[in-house]
Design an enzyme around this catalytic site. Structure first.
Site, PDB file in Angstrom:
ATOM      1  CE1 TYR A  39     -15.898 -13.220 -63.629  1.00  0.00           C
ATOM      2  CE2 TYR A  39     -14.376 -14.412 -65.056  1.00  0.00           C
ATOM      3  CZ  TYR A  39     -14.861 -14.112 -63.794  1.00  0.00           C
ATOM      4  OH  TYR A  39     -14.278 -14.707 -62.694  1.00  0.00           O
ATOM      5  CD  GLU A  53     -14.099 -19.341 -59.038  1.00  0.00           C
ATOM      6  OE1 GLU A  53     -14.023 -20.399 -59.691  1.00  0.00           O
ATOM      7  OE2 GLU A  53     -13.783 -18.240 -59.511  1.00  0.00           O
ATOM      8  CD1 TRP A  86     -16.110 -17.549 -65.285  1.00  0.00           C
ATOM      9  CD2 TRP A  86     -16.593 -18.784 -63.492  1.00  0.00           C
ATOM     10  NE1 TRP A  86     -16.510 -16.697 -64.271  1.00  0.00           N
ATOM     11  CE2 TRP A  86     -16.812 -17.438 -63.162  1.00  0.00           C
ATOM     12  CE3 TRP A  86     -16.844 -19.761 -62.523  1.00  0.00           C
ATOM     13  CZ2 TRP A  86     -17.260 -17.031 -61.907  1.00  0.00           C
ATOM     14  CZ3 TRP A  86     -17.287 -19.346 -61.271  1.00  0.00           C
ATOM     15  CH2 TRP A  86     -17.484 -18.003 -60.978  1.00  0.00           C
TER      16      TRP A  86
END
Length: 190
Positions: free
Chosen positions: A27, A49, A57
């Site tokens: 990522y 988000e 995350w």
């Protein structure tokens, strides 16, 4: 190399938040901070988000394939049509974050997307991208919010969008490349 970077098993220095997780490495190296455009991809990123609020995350990254599956690839036209049966289906799916308020916000936000012209969300969100600023030397230099993320959040809320607080919108700015917060010493900072 500072403590704000870390050598990966491949010998490459990355932002230290990446740690040892291979999905985080991918990522960081392939997505975070790269300019992202398009209404559907930005709607997906904004939705994820929002689901991330209060969580790490990496939790979202690991669940993202299932999110994409159950939210019809984050196609706003499909998600906007989700009804109570879909909400219950989603609430029963352990492959995603089962938070009713976040699920309802995603559906509501998709309905708002249908009121926008093609490309309007992209242009609107990117209109808040700040002018270039110095690269952060350390994580201490990376803000949680900025005047731009405050303004983006306020403007989205005025339009009726939900789960778009300033901190969440700053994370969106980072992940979609509106800002580049790779710290000095990270290979992506070069």
């Amino acid at each position: 190399m500072t403590t704000d970077t870390r050598l990966g098993p491949d010998g490459i220095a990355r932002c230290a938040w990446v740690g040892d997780d291979s999905e985080y490495r991918r990522y960081h190296d392939e997505e975070w901070g790269f300019p992202l455009h398009g209404d559907r991809p930005l709607f997906e990123k904004m939705s994820l988000e929002g689901f991330q609020a209060g969580l790490s995350w990496i939790t979202i990254l690991r669940k993202r394939p299932r999110f994409r599956e159950v939210f019809a690839g984050f196609d706003p036209a499909v998600v906007a049509g989700f009804g109570e049966a879909d909400v219950e289906r989603l609430m029963g799916d352990a492959g995603i974050i089962r938070n009713r308020a976040k699920i309802l916000a995603t559906i509501s936000n998709a309905q708002l997307m249908l009121e926008l012209d093609q490309g309007e969300l992209d242009a609107f969100l990117w209109s808040f991208a700040p002018a270039a600023r110095p690269r952060p030397a350390s994580f201490a230099d990376v803000p949680a919010t900025t005047p731009e993320s405050d303004a983006m959040s306020k403007a989205l809320r005025k339009r009726g969008f939900r789960f778009v607080g300033s901190t969440t919108m700053y994370a969106l700015m980072q992940s979609s490349g509106m800002v580049d917060d790779h710290v000095d010493g990270c290979w992506r900072a070069s």
